[in-house]
Design a protein around this motif. Structure first.
Motif, PDB file in Angstrom:
ATOM      1  N   CYS A 259       2.334  70.656  19.949  1.00  0.00           N
ATOM      2  CA  CYS A 259       3.429  69.880  19.344  1.00  0.00           C
ATOM      3  C   CYS A 259       3.643  70.282  17.882  1.00  0.00           C
ATOM      4  CB  CYS A 259       3.149  68.379  19.475  1.00  0.00           C
ATOM      5  SG  CYS A 259       1.595  67.843  18.737  1.00  0.00           S
ATOM      6  N   PHE A 260       2.571  70.674  17.190  1.00  0.00           N
ATOM      7  CA  PHE A 260       2.695  71.121  15.798  1.00  0.00           C
ATOM      8  C   PHE A 260       3.404  72.480  15.752  1.00  0.00           C
ATOM      9  CE2 PHE A 260      -0.233  68.403  13.181  1.00  0.00           C
ATOM     10  CZ  PHE A 260      -0.644  67.561  14.199  1.00  0.00           C
ATOM     11  N   HIS A 261       2.956  73.362  16.661  1.00  0.00           N
ATOM     12  CA  HIS A 261       3.482  74.724  16.658  1.00  0.00           C
ATOM     13  C   HIS A 261       4.978  74.739  16.969  1.00  0.00           C
ATOM     14  CE1 HIS A 261       2.279  79.073  17.026  1.00  0.00           C
ATOM     15  NE2 HIS A 261       3.558  79.078  17.317  1.00  0.00           N
ATOM     16  N   SER A 262       5.378  73.843  17.887  1.00  0.00           N
ATOM     17  CA  SER A 262       6.771  73.903  18.348  1.00  0.00           C
ATOM     18  C   SER A 262       7.713  73.062  17.491  1.00  0.00           C
ATOM     19  CB  SER A 262       6.854  73.408  19.801  1.00  0.00           C
ATOM     20  OG  SER A 262       6.479  72.048  19.840  1.00  0.00           O
ATOM     21  N   CYS A 263       7.198  72.278  16.562  1.00  0.00           N
ATOM     22  CA  CYS A 263       8.029  71.303  15.833  1.00  0.00           C
ATOM     23  C   CYS A 263       9.170  72.001  15.082  1.00  0.00           C
ATOM     24  CB  CYS A 263       7.172  70.507  14.856  1.00  0.00           C
ATOM     25  SG  CYS A 263       8.155  69.360  13.863  1.00  0.00           S
ATOM     26  N   VAL A 264      10.377  71.661  15.497  1.00  0.00           N
ATOM     27  CA  VAL A 264      11.575  72.302  14.948  1.00  0.00           C
ATOM     28  C   VAL A 264      11.797  71.905  13.484  1.00  0.00           C
ATOM     29  CG1 VAL A 264      14.079  72.419  15.219  1.00  0.00           C
ATOM     30  CG2 VAL A 264      12.598  72.382  17.240  1.00  0.00           C
ATOM     31  N   ILE A 267       7.797  69.170  10.526  1.00  0.00           N
ATOM     32  CA  ILE A 267       7.390  67.925   9.859  1.00  0.00           C
ATOM     33  C   ILE A 267       5.877  67.740   9.899  1.00  0.00           C
ATOM     34  CG2 ILE A 267       9.500  66.936  10.892  1.00  0.00           C
ATOM     35  CD1 ILE A 267       7.520  64.810  12.135  1.00  0.00           C
ATOM     36  N   ARG A 268       5.160  68.601  10.676  1.00  0.00           N
ATOM     37  CA  ARG A 268       3.748  68.306  10.976  1.00  0.00           C
ATOM     38  C   ARG A 268       2.796  69.163  10.163  1.00  0.00           C
ATOM     39  NH1 ARG A 268       3.379  66.316  17.020  1.00  0.00           N
ATOM     40  NH2 ARG A 268       5.364  65.242  17.095  1.00  0.00           N
ATOM     41  N   TYR A 269       1.804  68.515   9.597  1.00  0.00           N
ATOM     42  CA  TYR A 269       0.787  69.177   8.771  1.00  0.00           C
ATOM     43  C   TYR A 269      -0.581  68.830   9.355  1.00  0.00           C
ATOM     44  CZ  TYR A 269       4.710  69.428   5.515  1.00  0.00           C
ATOM     45  OH  TYR A 269       5.935  69.665   4.940  1.00  0.00           O
ATOM     46  N   LEU A 270      -1.485  69.805   9.350  1.00  0.00           N
ATOM     47  CA  LEU A 270      -2.814  69.600   9.928  1.00  0.00           C
ATOM     48  C   LEU A 270      -3.858  70.106   8.950  1.00  0.00           C
ATOM     49  CD1 LEU A 270      -3.944  69.117  13.132  1.00  0.00           C
ATOM     50  CD2 LEU A 270      -4.620  71.469  12.738  1.00  0.00           C
ATOM     51  N   PRO A 328      -3.622  70.528   3.599  1.00  0.00           N
ATOM     52  CA  PRO A 328      -2.387  69.878   3.136  1.00  0.00           C
ATOM     53  C   PRO A 328      -2.452  68.366   3.333  1.00  0.00           C
ATOM     54  CG  PRO A 328      -2.010  71.013   5.232  1.00  0.00           C
ATOM     55  CD  PRO A 328      -3.400  71.358   4.804  1.00  0.00           C
ATOM     56  N   VAL A 329      -3.235  67.936   4.319  1.00  0.00           N
ATOM     57  CA  VAL A 329      -3.341  66.489   4.582  1.00  0.00           C
ATOM     58  C   VAL A 329      -4.014  65.795   3.400  1.00  0.00           C
ATOM     59  CG1 VAL A 329      -4.285  64.759   6.168  1.00  0.00           C
ATOM     60  CG2 VAL A 329      -3.393  66.908   7.073  1.00  0.00           C
ATOM     61  N   TYR A 330      -5.039  66.438   2.831  1.00  0.00           N
ATOM     62  CA  TYR A 330      -5.708  65.854   1.659  1.00  0.00           C
ATOM     63  C   TYR A 330      -4.705  65.662   0.521  1.00  0.00           C
ATOM     64  CZ  TYR A 330      -8.732  65.191  -2.321  1.00  0.00           C
ATOM     65  OH  TYR A 330      -9.301  64.673  -3.458  1.00  0.00           O
ATOM     66  N   ARG A 331      -3.866  66.657   0.313  1.00  0.00           N
ATOM     67  CA  ARG A 331      -2.909  66.569  -0.792  1.00  0.00           C
ATOM     68  C   ARG A 331      -1.916  65.421  -0.562  1.00  0.00           C
ATOM     69  NH1 ARG A 331      -0.928  71.905  -3.445  1.00  0.00           N
ATOM     70  NH2 ARG A 331      -1.616  70.734  -5.262  1.00  0.00           N
ATOM     71  N   PHE A 332      -1.358  65.342   0.665  1.00  0.00           N
ATOM     72  CA  PHE A 332      -0.381  64.286   0.962  1.00  0.00           C
ATOM     73  C   PHE A 332      -1.007  62.880   0.850  1.00  0.00           C
ATOM     74  CE2 PHE A 332       2.354  67.411   3.267  1.00  0.00           C
ATOM     75  CZ  PHE A 332       3.579  67.012   2.758  1.00  0.00           C
ATOM     76  N   THR A 453       7.135  75.796   2.724  1.00  0.00           N
ATOM     77  CA  THR A 453       5.859  76.396   3.153  1.00  0.00           C
ATOM     78  C   THR A 453       5.947  77.121   4.487  1.00  0.00           C
ATOM     79  OG1 THR A 453       5.356  74.214   3.934  1.00  0.00           O
ATOM     80  CG2 THR A 453       4.124  74.979   2.025  1.00  0.00           C
ATOM     81  N   ARG A 454       5.060  78.084   4.644  1.00  0.00           N
ATOM     82  CA  ARG A 454       4.919  78.777   5.915  1.00  0.00           C
ATOM     83  C   ARG A 454       3.842  78.059   6.730  1.00  0.00           C
ATOM     84  NH1 ARG A 454       7.317  83.580   6.032  1.00  0.00           N
ATOM     85  NH2 ARG A 454       5.994  84.283   7.717  1.00  0.00           N
ATOM     86  N   ILE A 455       3.739  78.461   7.993  1.00  0.00           N
ATOM     87  CA  ILE A 455       2.849  77.744   8.907  1.00  0.00           C
ATOM     88  C   ILE A 455       1.396  77.783   8.430  1.00  0.00           C
ATOM     89  CG2 ILE A 455       2.513  79.697  10.513  1.00  0.00           C
ATOM     90  CD1 ILE A 455       2.674  77.496  12.786  1.00  0.00           C
ATOM     91  N   GLU A 456       0.967  78.868   7.782  1.00  0.00           N
ATOM     92  CA  GLU A 456      -0.439  78.976   7.353  1.00  0.00           C
ATOM     93  C   GLU A 456      -0.791  77.913   6.313  1.00  0.00           C
ATOM     94  OE1 GLU A 456       1.346  82.503   8.727  1.00  0.00           O
ATOM     95  OE2 GLU A 456       1.751  81.653   6.763  1.00  0.00           O
ATOM     96  N   GLU A 457       0.203  77.467   5.548  1.00  0.00           N
ATOM     97  CA  GLU A 457      -0.087  76.429   4.552  1.00  0.00           C
ATOM     98  C   GLU A 457       0.057  75.031   5.134  1.00  0.00           C
ATOM     99  OE1 GLU A 457       1.703  77.194   0.441  1.00  0.00           O
ATOM    100  OE2 GLU A 457       2.536  78.814   1.669  1.00  0.00           O
ATOM    101  N   ARG A 458       0.917  74.906   6.149  1.00  0.00           N
ATOM    102  CA  ARG A 458       1.115  73.585   6.767  1.00  0.00           C
ATOM    103  C   ARG A 458      -0.015  73.245   7.728  1.00  0.00           C
ATOM    104  NH1 ARG A 458       5.234  74.123  10.108  1.00  0.00           N
ATOM    105  NH2 ARG A 458       6.035  76.109   9.368  1.00  0.00           N
TER     106      ARG A 458
END
Ligand code: SF4
Ligand code: SF4
Length: 495
Positions: A259-264, A267-270, A328-332, A453-458
């Protein structure tokens, strides 16, 4: 200090476009099987609305989550006696109508119809009885129907508002909606783990992902009751319960959950969060309004040398610590404080956090286009969506928590607007930052991670270190006692 590492998430609600791609990705990977047709481990709801299963937030009927009884924390569905008494009849489970009757279409009627003058149609067929049926509900049945007096008006959060606030929400020109994507929160103090009489559910030691052992599950469905988010499901074909596993097999291969990978909307950060497990009981016992802040306080700073030393002592690998520093979750959640847990008052300490939506709250319509209201701070007091409604969703009713987040999101918009449009003076932007208690650098960092951001940062996936996890999978009964407060001791007699 007893440090644990947990793979955690943030969903940024201003970015969700309600496309349901996440739900379909999850369904295709995990629940495209007989008996799991009605399961949506990932679903996207329209808020205000009743959601899926219908009115899942109403714990007066479902009895999910925890409650404080005197100086103790107790599962709302009752203690061990209460659980056993409900094994053969549990009045608090959602019914098929609360989910929906799964259906397909009789496609053969399209391809095999005899030649005739009329257009053949594919009628809906129940996947339970195999008979033709009228479709009356579905997992996103109230999609976009924010003003509906069936769905929005029966949202348990709306029903807590005053008659005046409700009337204001449903005034034609002010009607407002946003999307709320939901998966299992992989809670620190998970109700599902504590409620399972068979000891089948456990929290993986190395990453905190909550899973159900299919070998040990006896299908009592107490996890369905105990989870206030209704994110475990009974598989009627296997007779076992199932739930989101945060795609740990994908994570073990270095891939983002489906679901994270496909999110158009991206919005998702891990990322990894470190927390102090010695504080679980104390935090879960706080007053409703203090829970969001207390949970944030339980999260530890991965850059603090003392935390690092304690983490190493607790067996947390250096590579996981490194991932926690890049999280990124820590930052948010902790550094900026702009992501809040969903319904912290359920006291499961959910580890999925949400950035509340700003645009539906403050936007106004001007000549057919949506704009942010001119006077942002006054607008906050007279928001289109009452702050009290959002505080009920994300802060145990604490309006100040939500307002603090909005002040920060507004500062980001003003600083960015000053830079890209140039119609605001620096004094106004500085005032917004001061009200938000954010530096110009922090505002730029929030803007960047939100939009560029790109996926590697999200998505920062820690190494999964399977060699440390095998033991937990073998003896779930022993392992579960080491996780959240309230996990039961091994029962004397096994079923
Ligand atoms: S949301 Fe929490 S209580 Fe519900 S299934 Fe997930 S871990 Fe268990
Ligand atoms: S894929 Fe992303 S943007 Fe689309 S509905 Fe799901 S969470 Fe929202």
């Amino acid at each position: 200090m007893n440090i644990r590492a947990q793979v955690s998430s943030v969903f940024h609600l201003d970015k969700c476009i309600g496309c349901h791609t996440c739900s379909i990705a999850c369904k295709n990977i995990w629940t495209d099987r007989k008996g799991s047709e009605y399961m949506w481990w990932n679903n996207v709801e329209t808020k205000p609305g009743t959601g899926y299963p219908s009115r899942w937030e109403d714990q007066r009927s479902y009895k999910g989550g925890w409650e404080k009884v005197g100086t103790q924390l107790r599962l709302k569905m009752g203690g061990r006696g209460g659980t056993l008494g409900k094994i053969f009849h549990n009045p608090h489970l959602p019914t098929m109508d609360d989910y929906y009757e799964p259906f397909t279409y009789k496609y053969e009627d399209l391809t095999h119809a005899a030649a005739g003058d009329d257009q053949p149609t594919a009628r809906p067929i129940s996947m339970v009885s195999g008979k033709p049926m009228e479709i009356e509900a579905g997992p996103n049945w109230d999609d976009d129907l924010s003003g509906s007096n069936i769905y929005a008006a029966n949202d348990p959060g709306v029903l807590k508002l005053s008659a005046e606030e409700q009337a204001q929400m449903f005034a034609i020109e002010k009607m407002v909606m946003f999307y709320l994507p939901r998966i299992c929160n992989h809670c620190v103090n998970a109700g599902c783990v504590a409620g399972c009489p068979s000891g089948a559910i456990y929290k993986r030691g190395e990453d905190g992902i909550v899973v159900i052992s299919q070998d040990k599950c006896r299908g009592w469905r107490m996890c369905v009751s105990a989870c206030p988010y209704k994110k475990t499901y009974y598989g009627w074909n296997t007779g076992k319960s199932e739930k989101c596993i945060l795609c740990y097999p994908r994570q073990e291969a270095g891939e983002a959950p489906g679901c994270f990978h496909s999110c158009v909307g991206r919005i998702r950060y891990l990322g990894v969060l470190l927390y102090d497990a010695d504080r679980i009981e104390e935090v879960a016992m706080r007053e409703d309004a203090d829970l969001a802040a207390a949970q944030r306080d339980m999260i530890l700073d991965p850059f603090d040398p003392q935390v690092q030393a304690e983490a190493r002592r607790a067996g947390i690998d250096a590579q996981v610590l490194d991932a926690a520093q890049r999280s990124p979750v820590y930052r948010f959640v902790k550094e900026w404080g702009i992501a809040l847990p969903l319904h912290p008052e359920f006291r499961t300490l959910p580890m999925l956090f949400y950035v509340p939506p700003l645009l539906p709250v403050l936007s106004t319509e001007q000549q057919g286009t949506q704009k942010l209201a001119d006077d942002f701070f006054t607008s906050l007091e007279q928001a289109r969506l009452p702050i009290r409604y959002l505080a009920g969703l994300f802060a145990g009713g604490n309006e100040e928590e939500v307002k603090a987040v909005y002040r920060k999101l507004i500062a980001v918009r003003l600083q960015q607007r000053a830079q890209s449009v140039g119609d605001l003076d620096e004094g106004e932007v500085a005032r917004a930052r001061e009200q938000a208690q954010l530096s110009a650098e922090a505002v730029s960092a929030i803007y960047r991670i939100t939009s560029l951001t790109r996926i590697e940062e999200r998505i920062v996936i820690p190494p999964m270190l399977r060699e440390q996890a095998i033991e937990a999978g073998v003896d779930t009964e022993t392992h579960r006692q080491g996780m959240g407060f309230g996990s039961r001791r091994a029962p004397g007699r096994r079923w």
